[in-house]
Motif scaffolding. Structure first.
Motif, PDB file in Angstrom:
ATOM      1  N   PRO A 272      -4.804  11.124  40.195  1.00 12.05           N
ATOM      2  CA  PRO A 272      -5.728  10.013  39.930  1.00 12.05           C
ATOM      3  C   PRO A 272      -5.831   9.003  41.065  1.00 12.05           C
ATOM      4  CG  PRO A 272      -3.758   9.841  38.560  1.00 12.05           C
ATOM      5  CD  PRO A 272      -3.700  11.174  39.239  1.00 12.05           C
TER       6      PRO A 272
ATOM      7  N   ALA B  37     -10.339   9.672  39.916  1.00  5.91           N
ATOM      8  CA  ALA B  37     -10.774   8.392  39.342  1.00  5.91           C
ATOM      9  C   ALA B  37     -12.160   8.380  38.683  1.00  5.91           C
ATOM     10  CB  ALA B  37     -10.706   7.295  40.411  1.00  5.91           C
TER      11      ALA B  37
ATOM     12  N   LEU C 231      -6.731  -6.644  33.516  1.00  2.00           N
ATOM     13  CA  LEU C 231      -5.789  -7.200  34.498  1.00  2.00           C
ATOM     14  C   LEU C 231      -4.624  -7.876  33.793  1.00  2.00           C
ATOM     15  CD1 LEU C 231      -8.286  -8.546  37.191  1.00  2.00           C
ATOM     16  CD2 LEU C 231      -6.923  -6.445  37.272  1.00  2.00           C
TER      17      LEU C 231
ATOM     18  N   ARG D 298      -5.056  -1.353  36.597  1.00  2.00           N
ATOM     19  CA  ARG D 298      -5.982  -1.455  37.733  1.00  2.00           C
ATOM     20  C   ARG D 298      -7.405  -1.152  37.277  1.00  2.00           C
ATOM     21  NH1 ARG D 298      -3.078   0.481  43.256  1.00  2.00           N
ATOM     22  NH2 ARG D 298      -1.265  -0.848  43.000  1.00  2.00           N
ATOM     23  N   ILE D 299      -8.346  -1.723  38.003  1.00  2.00           N
ATOM     24  CA  ILE D 299      -9.753  -1.457  37.704  1.00  2.00           C
ATOM     25  C   ILE D 299     -10.147  -0.207  38.488  1.00  2.00           C
ATOM     26  CG2 ILE D 299     -12.090  -2.426  37.664  1.00  2.00           C
ATOM     27  CD1 ILE D 299      -9.903  -3.967  36.007  1.00  2.00           C
ATOM     28  N   MET D 300     -10.494   0.834  37.760  1.00  2.00           N
ATOM     29  CA  MET D 300     -10.803   2.114  38.403  1.00  2.00           C
ATOM     30  C   MET D 300     -12.081   1.999  39.253  1.00  2.00           C
ATOM     31  SD  MET D 300      -8.619   4.460  37.892  1.00  2.00           S
ATOM     32  CE  MET D 300      -7.166   3.480  37.829  1.00  2.00           C
ATOM     33  N   GLY D 301     -12.076   2.701  40.374  1.00  2.00           N
ATOM     34  CA  GLY D 301     -13.256   2.660  41.247  1.00  2.00           C
ATOM     35  C   GLY D 301     -13.275   1.458  42.175  1.00  2.00           C
TER      36      GLY D 301
ATOM     37  N   GLY E 239     -11.042  -0.834  45.148  1.00  2.00           N
ATOM     38  CA  GLY E 239      -9.905  -0.799  46.076  1.00  2.00           C
ATOM     39  C   GLY E 239      -9.851   0.507  46.858  1.00  2.00           C
ATOM     40  N   HIS E 240      -9.276   0.439  48.030  1.00  2.00           N
ATOM     41  CA  HIS E 240      -9.143   1.639  48.865  1.00  2.00           C
ATOM     42  C   HIS E 240      -8.027   1.421  49.868  1.00  2.00           C
ATOM     43  CE1 HIS E 240     -10.184   4.983  51.534  1.00  2.00           C
ATOM     44  NE2 HIS E 240     -10.819   5.469  50.497  1.00  2.00           N
TER      45      HIS E 240
ATOM     46  N   LEU F 193     -11.435  -9.916  41.182  1.00  2.00           N
ATOM     47  CA  LEU F 193     -10.347  -9.454  42.062  1.00  2.00           C
ATOM     48  C   LEU F 193     -10.238 -10.347  43.301  1.00  2.00           C
ATOM     49  CD1 LEU F 193     -10.815  -5.579  41.729  1.00  2.00           C
ATOM     50  CD2 LEU F 193      -8.879  -6.920  40.906  1.00  2.00           C
TER      51      LEU F 193
ATOM     52  N   LYS G 149      -6.915 -12.076  44.245  1.00  2.00           N
ATOM     53  CA  LYS G 149      -6.265 -11.618  45.483  1.00  2.00           C
ATOM     54  C   LYS G 149      -7.141 -11.943  46.685  1.00  2.00           C
ATOM     55  CE  LYS G 149      -3.273  -8.186  43.624  1.00  2.00           C
ATOM     56  NZ  LYS G 149      -2.215  -9.162  43.688  1.00  2.00           N
TER      57      LYS G 149
ATOM     58  N   LEU H 194     -10.790  -6.174  47.760  1.00  2.00           N
ATOM     59  CA  LEU H 194     -10.821  -5.032  46.839  1.00  2.00           C
ATOM     60  C   LEU H 194     -12.273  -4.838  46.402  1.00  2.00           C
ATOM     61  CD1 LEU H 194      -7.647  -5.871  44.717  1.00  2.00           C
ATOM     62  CD2 LEU H 194      -7.898  -3.925  46.255  1.00  2.00           C
TER      63      LEU H 194
ATOM     64  N   GLU I 193     -15.595   6.395  44.232  1.00  2.00           N
ATOM     65  CA  GLU I 193     -15.535   6.925  42.866  1.00  2.00           C
ATOM     66  C   GLU I 193     -16.401   6.130  41.906  1.00  2.00           C
ATOM     67  OE1 GLU I 193     -14.348   9.589  43.114  1.00  2.00           O
ATOM     68  OE2 GLU I 193     -12.274   9.758  43.769  1.00  2.00           O
TER      69      GLU I 193
HETATM   70  N1  COA Z   1      -7.491  -3.130  40.410  1.00  2.00           N
HETATM   71  C1  COA Z   1      -6.647  -4.167  40.359  1.00  2.00           C
HETATM   72  N2  COA Z   1      -5.757  -4.468  41.311  1.00  2.00           N
HETATM   73  C2  COA Z   1      -5.732  -3.661  42.375  1.00  2.00           C
HETATM   74  C3  COA Z   1      -6.580  -2.548  42.506  1.00  2.00           C
HETATM   75  C4  COA Z   1      -7.482  -2.303  41.467  1.00  2.00           C
HETATM   76  N3  COA Z   1      -8.317  -1.257  41.527  1.00  2.00           N
HETATM   77  N4  COA Z   1      -6.327  -1.931  43.673  1.00  2.00           N
HETATM   78  C5  COA Z   1      -5.330  -2.610  44.264  1.00  2.00           C
HETATM   79  N5  COA Z   1      -4.970  -3.646  43.472  1.00  2.00           N
HETATM   80  C6  COA Z   1      -3.938  -4.638  43.746  1.00  2.00           C
HETATM   81  C7  COA Z   1      -2.570  -4.025  43.528  1.00  2.00           C
HETATM   82  O1  COA Z   1      -2.125  -4.208  42.189  1.00  2.00           O
HETATM   83  C8  COA Z   1      -1.727  -4.793  44.521  1.00  2.00           C
HETATM   84  O2  COA Z   1      -1.344  -6.018  43.948  1.00  2.00           O
HETATM   85  P1  COA Z   1       0.148  -6.591  44.150  1.00  2.00           P
HETATM   86  O3  COA Z   1       0.268  -6.808  45.631  1.00  2.00           O
HETATM   87  O4  COA Z   1       0.137  -7.860  43.355  1.00  2.00           O
HETATM   88  O5  COA Z   1       1.071  -5.540  43.612  1.00  2.00           O
HETATM   89  C9  COA Z   1      -2.688  -5.078  45.673  1.00  2.00           C
HETATM   90  O6  COA Z   1      -4.000  -4.989  45.125  1.00  2.00           O
HETATM   91  C10 COA Z   1      -2.571  -4.096  46.810  1.00  2.00           C
HETATM   92  O7  COA Z   1      -2.647  -2.805  46.261  1.00  2.00           O
HETATM   93  P2  COA Z   1      -2.015  -1.519  46.925  1.00  2.00           P
HETATM   94  O8  COA Z   1      -1.413  -0.685  45.852  1.00  2.00           O
HETATM   95  O9  COA Z   1      -1.154  -1.905  48.095  1.00  2.00           O
HETATM   96  O10 COA Z   1      -3.272  -0.829  47.496  1.00  2.00           O
HETATM   97  P3  COA Z   1      -3.318   0.665  47.962  1.00  2.00           P
HETATM   98  O11 COA Z   1      -3.951   0.688  49.285  1.00  2.00           O
HETATM   99  O12 COA Z   1      -2.006   1.342  47.838  1.00  2.00           O
HETATM  100  O13 COA Z   1      -4.232   1.292  46.840  1.00  2.00           O
HETATM  101  C11 COA Z   1      -5.804   2.503  45.672  1.00  2.00           C
HETATM  102  C12 COA Z   1      -5.410   1.939  47.043  1.00  2.00           C
HETATM  103  C13 COA Z   1      -7.132   3.240  45.810  1.00  2.00           C
HETATM  104  C14 COA Z   1      -4.748   3.524  45.212  1.00  2.00           C
HETATM  105  C15 COA Z   1      -5.918   1.330  44.672  1.00  2.00           C
HETATM  106  O14 COA Z   1      -6.860   0.389  45.114  1.00  2.00           O
HETATM  107  C16 COA Z   1      -6.227   1.810  43.256  1.00  2.00           C
HETATM  108  O15 COA Z   1      -5.329   2.200  42.510  1.00  2.00           O
HETATM  109  N6  COA Z   1      -7.555   1.801  42.844  1.00  2.00           N
HETATM  110  C17 COA Z   1      -7.921   2.273  41.554  1.00  2.00           C
HETATM  111  C18 COA Z   1      -7.976   3.805  41.527  1.00  2.00           C
HETATM  112  C19 COA Z   1      -9.156   4.361  42.311  1.00  2.00           C
HETATM  113  O16 COA Z   1     -10.268   3.861  42.227  1.00  2.00           O
HETATM  114  N7  COA Z   1      -8.886   5.449  43.059  1.00  2.00           N
HETATM  115  C20 COA Z   1      -9.888   6.112  43.864  1.00  2.00           C
HETATM  116  C21 COA Z   1      -9.660   5.849  45.321  1.00  2.00           C
HETATM  117  S1  COA Z   1     -10.981   6.467  46.331  1.00  2.00           S
END
Ligand code: COA
Length: 354
Positions: free
Chosen positions: A205, A210, A235, A240-243, A245-246, A285, A289, A294, A299
């Motif tokens: 995932p 996602a 939250l 996490r909110i799907m779709g 962050g990257h 977000l 943050k 984000l 996705e």
């Molecule tokens: N919703 C809420 N908070 C989010 C978030 C989201 N989608 N993505 C990141 N954050 C927050 C994290 O909780 C973290 O907070 P913290 O510092 O208080 O713990 C902070 O932002 C940094 O996140 P981090 O885990 O370091 O980012 P990453 O680079 O490892 O994560 C993803 C990248 C894609 C895994 C992440 O953004 C995520 O899980 N997104 C949702 C799943 C998704 O859409 N996946 C498809 C990717 S193409």
């Protein structure tokens, strides 16, 4: 020293490549010398397959994917219980494993690229107790995949939108699944083995899994006015909110814009809702943050597009794989040319013998 949340691999260059380049700060994706936006607007998955394979070092005049789909259809009867897996990605992984390697990367690549939509559509038809639909080699890859899944010829709008999706996600730098494929290829193993391993990596995932949950989220929100309270509740529950962050992009994923444009002619009701949810999520977000941008990732609009073209959500991740197999194949071919084993190191933290 890496941060406690890092695995120490962020940003480490593990390969030189001519296949694609991701600029996370500017939100730019270059695939084989062209911007992803240009490629998607020009259309043509077949031509894009040819480009990425050529960038990897394999020249071919005509990627005859129609012929490759027909060859795969002949294998469907020999897949055993592979198509009975409840998960489409498991079914795809197991059925691709039935392809026999020829020892020639390019031939294996075409076989795998052609087989993926045939196997995924067959999985869905079998699972829903409908007669399997064989390939039509005269159709383009996107149209035929839709036809084999739904049993109906697709509308021009749906076929064009799916084609734009397949072009857009064909390659994306050193993603986890691409790295997996390159590691396997670097051992001297065959291309089919590398593709099977990469499908396993894509399934997770945090990578390709996602878009189904994005659609679940849009369903749960239901109407634009409910976006903000729903996101705040999520939250508050530490989800996490799907779709959103990257790992690489610090701005909106450029592929989100490409897909949003591609789905527009289908007048999907979900598009308006998706825009409202994205807007609310980005705003909330950012408030939570301010130091960690984000924004929407690929996705988010993948979910809207694949739903609008008529694909069931259980097939979303496997549809991603149908395109990305071409990128993985190009990387296998490129990696093979280096002739070098990828062998990273680990840091031992256990006790030493006295
Ligand atoms: N919703 C809420 N908070 C989010 C978030 C989201 N989608 N993505 C990141 N954050 C927050 C994290 O909780 C973290 O907070 P913290 O510092 O208080 O713990 C902070 O932002 C940094 O996140 P981090 O885990 O370091 O980012 P990453 O680079 O490892 O994560 C993803 C990248 C894609 C895994 C992440 O953004 C995520 O899980 N997104 C949702 C799943 C998704 O859409 N996946 C498809 C990717 S193409």
């Amino acid at each position: 020293m890496s941060s406690p949340t890092s695995n120490g691999l962020e940003g480490i260059v593990v390969a030189d490549t001519a296949i694609s380049h991701v600029d996370g700060d500017r939100g730019r994706l270059v695939i084989a010398g062209s911007d992803a936006e240009q490629l998607a607007a020009a259309g043509g998955f077949e031509g894009t397959v040819q480009r990425v394979l050529a960038a990897g070092g394999a020249k071919l005049d005509d990627p005859d994917l129609g012929h490759a789909r027909v060859a795969a259809w002949e294998v469907v009867g020999r897949l055993g219980d592979a198509l009975d897996a409840p998960d489409a990605m498991d079914a795809l992984r197991t059925s691709l494993g039935h392809l026999r390697t020829t020892g020639d990367d390019l031939r294996d690549a075409l076989a795998a690229i052609g087989a993926a939509p045939v196997f995924v559509a067959a999985w869905y038809r079998k699972r829903t107790d409908q007669p399997l639909v064989g390939p039509d080699p005269t159709l383009d890859h996107a149209s035929d995949y839709l036809r084999m899944t739904t049993g109906q010829p697709p509308s021009r709008e749906a076929a064009t939108a799916l084609d734009a999706y397949l072009v857009t996600v064909i390659d994306h730098g050193m993603s986890a699944s691409t790295f997996t494929a390159r590691v396997i290829a670097s051992t001297g193993s065959d291309l089919i083995s590398a593709i099977v391993g990469a499908v396993g990596a894509l399934k997770g995932p945090l990578h390709g899994g996602a878009p189904g949950p994005v659609l679940d989220m849009l369903d749960a929100i239901g109407e634009p006015g409910r976006a903000e309270p729903w996101i705040l509740d999520e939250l508050a529950a530490h989800r996490r909110i799907m779709g959103m962050g990257h790992r690489i992009y610090r701005v909106r994923d450029p592929r989100a814009a490409v897909l949003e444009t591609a789905v527009r002619p289908l007048a999907s009701k979900r598009l308006e809702l998706a825009r409202a949810v994205e807007h609310a999520a980005a705003k909330i977000l950012h408030e939570r943050k301010p130091d960690r941008p984000l924004a929407a990732n690929v996705e988010f609009y993948t979910a809207v597009l694949l739903d609008a073209v008529g694909l069931p959500r259980e097939q979303f991740s496997a549809t991603f794989a149908i395109s990305r197999i071409a990128g993985w194949s190009a990387h296998v071919i490129e990696q093979r040319r280096t002739g070098r084993l990828i062998r990273p190191a680990s840091r031992y933290l256990g006790p030493m013998p006295a």
